[in-house]
Design a protein around this motif. Sequence first.
Motif, short mmCIF file in Angstrom:
data_model
loop_
_atom_site.label_atom_id
_atom_site.label_comp_id
_atom_site.label_asym_id
_atom_site.label_seq_id
_atom_site.Cartn_x
_atom_site.Cartn_y
_atom_site.Cartn_z
N THR A 206 -6.24 50.75 2.43
CA THR A 206 -5.26 51.94 4.04
C THR A 206 -4.21 50.58 4.12
O THR A 206 -4.86 49.92 4.86
N LEU A 207 -2.79 50.66 3.92
CA LEU A 207 -2.26 48.76 4.50
C LEU A 207 -0.61 49.52 5.05
O LEU A 207 -0.24 50.41 5.00
N LEU A 208 -0.33 48.61 5.51
CA LEU A 208 0.79 48.14 6.17
C LEU A 208 2.00 47.71 6.25
O LEU A 208 1.18 46.62 5.94
N ASP A 209 3.41 48.22 5.58
CA ASP A 209 4.08 47.33 4.90
C ASP A 209 5.08 46.44 5.98
O ASP A 209 4.92 47.25 7.32
N SER A 210 5.26 45.94 5.97
CA SER A 210 6.24 45.14 6.46
C SER A 210 5.60 45.22 8.18
O SER A 210 6.59 45.51 9.46
N ALA A 211 4.88 45.03 8.64
CA ALA A 211 3.85 45.49 9.91
C ALA A 211 3.48 44.27 10.81
O ALA A 211 3.85 42.60 10.52
N ALA A 212 3.83 44.49 12.36
CA ALA A 212 3.91 43.51 12.80
C ALA A 212 2.96 44.71 14.09
O ALA A 212 2.79 45.01 14.40
#
Length: 828
Positions: A206-212
């Motif tokens: 599970t990934l988050l795109d353009s994450a901060a």
Amino acid sequence: MKFNFKKISAVLSSVIMTGATLGFAAAANFPAPFVTSGVGNVAIVYGTGAGISALDQVQAGNIQTALSSYVTGGTTTIDGESFKFEKTSTKFHLGDNITGVVSSSLDDDELPTLLASGKYIDDDNDEIDYSQKIDIGAANQLSMFENNDYVADQPTVGFMIPSSQNVLTYTLTFEDSLLITDMPTTDLPLMGKSYYVLSNTSTTLTLLDSAASTTIVAGETKTLTVGSKTYTVSASIFDTANSKVKLEINGETTNLLAATETQKLSDGAYVGVKEVVVQNFQGGQNQVEFSIGSGKLKITDSSDVQINDESISGLVGTITDSANVITSIALAWAADEDLFIAEDNAITMPGFGAVSLSYGGLTYPFEEIVQVQQGGDTYATLENFPLKDGPVDINILYGDSVSFTGIGKDSDNLLLVRPPSDEGVTTGNATKFDQDEHDYMVVSWSDGSDAESYLVRFNNFVLDGSTNETDIQYYSDGGWVTKKAGAKDSDTVTLGNADIQIHNITRTQHSVDIMNNSANTNFNKLYSKEGLTVWLPWQNTTAVTQTNGTGYATHAAACTAFNAAKLWSVGEVYTGTVTFNLSAAVTSAGVVGTASNCTTSVVLQTKEEDENGNKGSSTSPGDTVNVTLGWDSSTTPEVEVSSVATSNADATSTEILETDVWRDFTYSALATEILYDKPTSGQDSVKLIYHGDEVAADVFISEADAVISSGGALGDVLVTDAEVASVSGKNLVIVGGSCINSAAASALGLAGHTCSEAFTAATGVGAGEFLIKGVQNSALAPGKLALVVAGYEAADTVNAATYLTMKPVDTSKTYIGTSSTEATLQVA
């Protein structure tokens, strides 16, 4: 989807365009003078008057697109990282699969940023070497296709990738051991982007795109920026018993979230919790580490990838692991529905949106037209055949509405052709030219790499003292040129590289014997300026016998059996006498068992040179296009092109719109285009658009944000009638009538906005009709041409614009028409 007229308009205008006859120059047809020698000089003017229809501006745009297809010299460029599928020694040809051109995987050699190699830092701060690659699907072919889901009834060059076919597969490979448990909270590189690993197992990532990411403690507030958005976050509530937390984000409060859990925010972004730390002791601080990303991606082994909890059909993930060690992550992209890559349509990997495939068109080094059509009711012609010294009509075959009986126009106007069996003979087998029967002959030369042809005739047979003499002429630039006057027996005449000897000049018979002076010279092949080889029809008059046990019931039955048994040579026209036995019933009726001719169809064979320029050989790799000449079904049959076939697998011949013109291509290095015109009334004909050299396709893989542009375009040439003064130095195409287009009124010499009956009175164009009129040196375009394209109503203007781009139009003349296919040239 944008309707793409590119190339289609050009070839349609070409396929129906008829040139002048022998000895006359062709008219200056559309697109001249607006595009000449590949260079544009034009402005297209549409009206702004009261009652203007939007159709007028649409038609102005269609004319612009049609003219753009004639502009040459451009190349496709991409602003952004990209790789063109070709090698120094291997160009991309029509009919090729991508992997047939570049078979190896693509990596950082081809796309150094998108597929960069590097070091991945896991959660234990270990450096793991990684590499990235893309493998293109093996079945993705550049072809001509027609599909109603793309553009109805328009055969298009590009890629049609059917549903479920693999487009490409991306693979991220870890060169060192990477423990599954060491991936969460790290930044994972995928195709030029970094994704925050929220959680993973041996089968799911599970990934988050353009994450901060950040960490906050209870009661603290922090600001994060994700892309162009700013988020203010505080930890409002901690559930210390269950290690969960509620976050307040831009005034929105989440559910209680534990480590690895996510929640979608109201703006579509996702928040993911990495870790909740609960410190239930004096001086301890509850804290949470979390990330906010623009989207959530979930890769599950052997399942569709999920983007924001929605499955992306056709994008399947594969996670390869062994003993708790991940070795690779792959994404296989297959078409979820039919996909199309064309000059106006690229495709981009769904979900990740990182990589695109695009097609910038074919680069044609030359374009020449070889047209085979009816010359008259009973003879066939090569119309405006492009010889080295200019175009000329060459009559090649005639008959009696049943069979073909000779070579040329008729028995008094023959084309002299030497049989192929005599090719290369230099002595003892002369070819006799008789001025009383022969109009001309073809003298050709080829050394296998270069080739040239000349149309030759002999005339002015005289007796100078005791010496018979003749003049030798060849056709050049619209007329006959004397090569040698007063030629005598045993003279050698040189035409370019071709040498011929002449013998037995007979003044009283107006005849002369011709022999080729080298094996490279022949009298039965015809080479176009750019190198297409045409095997000319030749006549066989040898008498034969065709019999069977019981006898034939009719001459036609005997001829059918004879044709089936005969292994015809290329272009052979059999005009000998066939003797056959007849059945007893027929014989008793006094029928004679002979037929003077059994040849009801003849194959005209043409052949491309190959990509290395080898030409003139039936065994060279270039594709063969066989044009069969036969007879139509008229009450009195007339000659026509009855079929067209190629030697190699190629496109499926497809009708362009509802024009009766069928488009096809050879799938070869030269990509000859075949336009087979099969009108509902009239005789069928064919045009071959030959390119004379290797035709290369611009096929790219690139980062999705790359900007693709093609050079050589006409540019934005549309102006309103109010702006026409700004383009006074250009040729003009004026779309719309004088009622709504003041430029049309000015060009036609009419006062103000002239409408309805007044327009009819001034132009002769009434209801249901249109006008195409060329006006030279008008006040709007001094020294230039203004072409008015106008209908009585808006729908008639549509017909006018369609007729202009689809039919042969001499732009200096005046036409009045009633439909997109019917117009009459007006004679002053």
